[in-house]
Scaffold this active site. Structure first.
Site, short mmCIF file in Angstrom:
data_model
loop_
_atom_site.label_atom_id
_atom_site.label_comp_id
_atom_site.label_asym_id
_atom_site.label_seq_id
_atom_site.Cartn_x
_atom_site.Cartn_y
_atom_site.Cartn_z
N LYS A 23 0.85 -1.20 0.00
CA LYS A 23 0.00 0.00 0.00
C LYS A 23 0.88 1.24 0.00
O LYS A 23 0.66 2.18 -0.78
CB LYS A 23 -0.89 0.01 1.24
CG LYS A 23 -1.56 1.35 1.53
CD LYS A 23 -2.45 1.32 2.75
CE LYS A 23 -1.71 1.57 4.01
NZ LYS A 23 -1.43 2.98 4.32
N ASN A 24 1.91 1.26 0.83
CA ASN A 24 2.71 2.48 1.00
C ASN A 24 3.75 2.68 -0.08
O ASN A 24 4.48 3.67 -0.06
CB ASN A 24 3.35 2.50 2.41
CG ASN A 24 2.28 2.68 3.47
OD1 ASN A 24 1.13 3.03 3.16
ND2 ASN A 24 2.63 2.45 4.72
N CYS A 122 -5.19 12.41 12.38
CA CYS A 122 -5.90 11.14 12.27
C CYS A 122 -5.76 10.50 13.64
O CYS A 122 -5.19 11.05 14.55
CB CYS A 122 -5.33 10.28 11.16
SG CYS A 122 -3.79 9.55 11.61
N ARG A 127 0.03 14.51 12.86
CA ARG A 127 0.53 14.23 11.50
C ARG A 127 0.74 15.51 10.69
O ARG A 127 0.10 15.76 9.68
CB ARG A 127 -0.40 13.24 10.80
CG ARG A 127 -0.51 11.96 11.63
CD ARG A 127 -1.09 10.81 10.92
NE ARG A 127 -0.20 10.33 9.87
CZ ARG A 127 -0.50 9.25 9.12
NH1 ARG A 127 -1.63 8.62 9.30
NH2 ARG A 127 0.32 8.86 8.17
N ASP A 312 4.54 0.48 11.97
CA ASP A 312 3.32 -0.10 11.40
C ASP A 312 3.13 -1.56 11.79
O ASP A 312 2.10 -2.14 11.46
CB ASP A 312 3.32 0.03 9.87
CG ASP A 312 3.21 1.48 9.43
OD1 ASP A 312 3.42 1.77 8.26
OD2 ASP A 312 2.93 2.34 10.30
N ARG A 404 -8.85 -0.50 4.58
CA ARG A 404 -7.99 0.55 3.99
C ARG A 404 -6.64 -0.01 3.58
O ARG A 404 -6.04 0.42 2.61
CB ARG A 404 -7.76 1.67 5.02
CG ARG A 404 -8.95 2.53 5.29
CD ARG A 404 -8.55 3.76 6.06
NE ARG A 404 -7.41 4.42 5.41
CZ ARG A 404 -6.79 5.48 5.92
NH1 ARG A 404 -7.19 5.98 7.06
NH2 ARG A 404 -5.78 6.04 5.29
C1 EPZ Z 1 4.32 6.93 6.38
O1 EPZ Z 1 3.53 7.98 6.90
C2 EPZ Z 1 3.40 5.73 6.27
N1 EPZ Z 1 2.30 6.03 5.34
C3 EPZ Z 1 2.83 5.40 7.66
O2 EPZ Z 1 2.05 4.21 7.53
C4 EPZ Z 1 3.99 5.11 8.61
O3 EPZ Z 1 3.49 4.90 9.91
C5 EPZ Z 1 4.97 6.29 8.62
O4 EPZ Z 1 5.39 6.60 7.29
C6 EPZ Z 1 6.20 6.01 9.46
O5 EPZ Z 1 6.86 4.89 8.96
C7 EPZ Z 1 2.57 6.02 4.01
O6 EPZ Z 1 3.68 5.78 3.57
C8 EPZ Z 1 1.41 6.34 3.11
P1 EPZ Z 1 6.30 10.28 8.45
P2 EPZ Z 1 4.09 9.49 6.92
O7 EPZ Z 1 6.22 11.56 7.71
O8 EPZ Z 1 4.99 9.72 5.79
C9 EPZ Z 1 6.62 13.61 11.83
C10 EPZ Z 1 0.17 2.85 7.71
O9 EPZ Z 1 -0.25 2.28 8.73
N2 EPZ Z 1 6.49 14.59 10.74
O10 EPZ Z 1 7.43 9.34 8.16
O11 EPZ Z 1 2.91 10.37 7.10
C11 EPZ Z 1 5.37 12.81 12.06
O12 EPZ Z 1 4.48 13.49 12.93
C12 EPZ Z 1 0.63 4.28 7.80
O13 EPZ Z 1 0.29 2.31 6.59
C13 EPZ Z 1 6.58 15.95 11.02
O14 EPZ Z 1 6.74 16.35 12.18
O15 EPZ Z 1 4.94 9.49 8.26
C14 EPZ Z 1 5.91 11.54 12.68
O16 EPZ Z 1 6.14 11.76 14.07
C15 EPZ Z 1 0.31 4.91 9.13
N3 EPZ Z 1 6.46 16.85 10.01
C16 EPZ Z 1 7.28 11.36 12.01
O17 EPZ Z 1 7.60 12.63 11.46
C17 EPZ Z 1 6.28 16.45 8.71
O18 EPZ Z 1 6.20 17.31 7.81
C18 EPZ Z 1 7.31 10.34 10.87
O19 EPZ Z 1 6.24 10.63 10.02
C19 EPZ Z 1 6.19 15.06 8.43
C20 EPZ Z 1 6.32 14.16 9.46
#
Ligand code: EPZ
Length: 424
Positions: A23-24, A122, A127, A312, A404
């Site tokens: 998915k990701n 969410c 996020r 995840d 999802r």
């Molecule tokens: C990706 O989300 C995945 N989704 C998530 O999977 C996964 O949990 C996550 O990466 C971490 O591995 C997809 O790839 C579609 P991040 P993403 O930006 O990119 C902070 C699932 O279950 N952050 O790596 O949204 C954020 O708050 C989903 O399949 C900022 O502060 O996650 C978090 O603490 C859930 N500012 C950390 O970074 C930003 O601009 C990592 O988030 C972006 C992120």
């Protein structure tokens, strides 16, 4: 009335599980279609709700596509973004799926403008997308926020830059790779995400004529090119789905063959820690066999960006540790609120103490079936896993969370001799 799943406990998961496309990986690859005007063929796309949401977002923008179901678990989608006439990602779609933010980079790179609704939070946390916005501003875009929308413009195109992510962000890295692919000059990304799904995206873009190197490491270099051509590309396997079914074997004292990828390589830390917990991993042709050693031992888990322990798989791992012979600890270091499954697991007899982002799990002899409800995608599957091991019947409500990110769960479990029943 929302759909529910009824699971009778004490079932043993024994069989072969065909792992679907990730998915990701599929979501950024679909967004990348916006970077070219030529025909793109994406294979091994998982038939998931989130994929349908991304397709409806692209459809609203004028991307044409045709879907062919190759099996119950995979589709081939032919897409073409030669008539994109709308650069807006509306709130009613973005609020359903945060990954919609992935259209920001490609729309800016190819069309020089976009209006993307702020995703909103969410269940697992606020996020934010601040690092995405700082990244595209470093490439020369101007960004303003109004009425809950991100308005980004790059009328003179994007220019290569050096940008260091203060924290590792998966979709932030993916957005920057897509934006930089068509920028003028070289971009160097530091502290980039190393997830296999980022590598999948970069490999596809290189097949489209991009010039990307270093993907899979913390430093990625992108030499911008004038345009990208079409491609025929297969989505890589879903390591999170694979890890989820591995735990299904472990928690029911069963054995599964996870087919369709090199999961030992895709889940290095998970395999190491689950071996410590008492799962036995054996490489087999085309996949990985996972069986229980008969005893689940307590372990300590720290979630971290790849190659660390995947956040995840945290909720699913907690379900397993609920029946370990001792005390385990989980530190959730990525998301500030990813323990919603704890209260539901407690209803099934689990003994878990939470303090902020630390959970201490006191293993119990036996979980009990109960009516529970899903709060988010991965939490919903942790309850399915607990239900399979529990005594008695569990009814899981709000099953849409599961759909999802996991396709054909009943069918995949049926292939392992396990019956789960969906009803309204
Ligand atoms: C990706 O989300 C995945 N989704 C998530 O999977 C996964 O949990 C996550 O990466 C971490 O591995 C997809 O790839 C579609 P991040 P993403 O930006 O990119 C902070 C699932 O279950 N952050 O790596 O949204 C954020 O708050 C989903 O399949 C900022 O502060 O996650 C978090 O603490 C859930 N500012 C950390 O970074 C930003 O601009 C990592 O988030 C972006 C992120």
């Amino acid at each position: 009335m929302t759909e529910k799943i009824r699971i009778r406990g004490k079932q043993i998961v024994n069989g072969v599980v065909p792992i679907s496309g990730a998915k990701n990986a599929a979501l950024p690859l679909l967004a990348a279609v916006l970077l070219s005007s030529e025909k793109i063929l994406l294979r091994n796309v998982p038939p998931l709700e989130d994929v349908r949401t991304m397709l409806s977002l692209l459809d609203d923008m004028g991307v044409r596509f045709h879907i062919r179901a190759d099996s119950s678990y995979a589709s081939t989608i032919e897409l073409q973004a030669d008539a994109v006439n709308d650069f807006r990602a509306s709130y009613d779609i973005v609020k359903r799926m945060r990954a919609s933010i992935l259209v920001l980079g490609p729309l800016l790179a190819r069309f020089g403008e976009c209006s993307v609704s702020l995703p909103g939070g969410c269940a697992i946390g606020v996020r934010p997308v601040d690092l995405h916005l700082k990244g595209v501003e470093a490439l020369g875009a101007t960004v303003s926020l109004k009425d809950g929308y991100i308005h980004a413009r790059s009328p003179r195109g994007l220019r290569g830059t050096e940008y260091r992510f203060p924290i590792s962000t998966v979709t932030g890295t993916e957005n920057m790779i897509m934006a930089a692919a068509l920028a003028d000059g070289k971009t160097i990304l530091e502290n980039a995400a190393q997830e296999p799904e980022v590598v999948d995206l970069a490999n596809c873009l290189n097949k489209m004529g991009a010039c990307i190197s270093g993907h899979g490491s913390g430093t990625i270099e992108i030499d911008g090119v004038a345009n990208l051509h079409g491609v025929d590309y297969a989505v890589g396997p879903d390591r999170i789905e694979a890890g989820t079914y591995a735990i299904a074997a472990g928690i029911t004292n069963g054995c599964v063959d996870l087919m369709g990828g090199n999961f030992r390589e895709l889940l290095p830390c998970f395999v190491e820690k689950m071996t410590e917990a008492g799962l036995v991993f054996t490489d087999i042709g085309g996949g990985l066999r996972v069986e229980s050693s008969g005893k689940i031992s307590p372990i300590d888990i720290e979630t971290a960006p790849y190659p660390g322990y995947p956040t995840d798989l945290q909720a699913q791992s907690m379900a397993l540790l609920c029946i370990a012979a001792g005390i385990s600890n989980i530190h959730e270091n990525i998301w500030e609120n990813r323990f919603m499954h704890v209260a539901e697991l407690a209803r099934m007899g689990a003994n878990i103490k939470v303090a902020s982002t630390h959970a201490r799990i006191y293993g119990v002899e036996q979980l009990q079936g109960a009516p529970v409800y899903a709060t988010d995608l991965r939490a919903s599957f942790s309850l399915v896993l607990a239900a399979l091991a529990a005594e008695g019947v569990t009814v899981l409500d709000r099953v849409y969370h599961l759909d999802r990110g996991y396709c054909k769960i009943e069918k995949k479990f049926a292939g392992c001799g396990v019956k789960i029943e969906r009803f309204r």
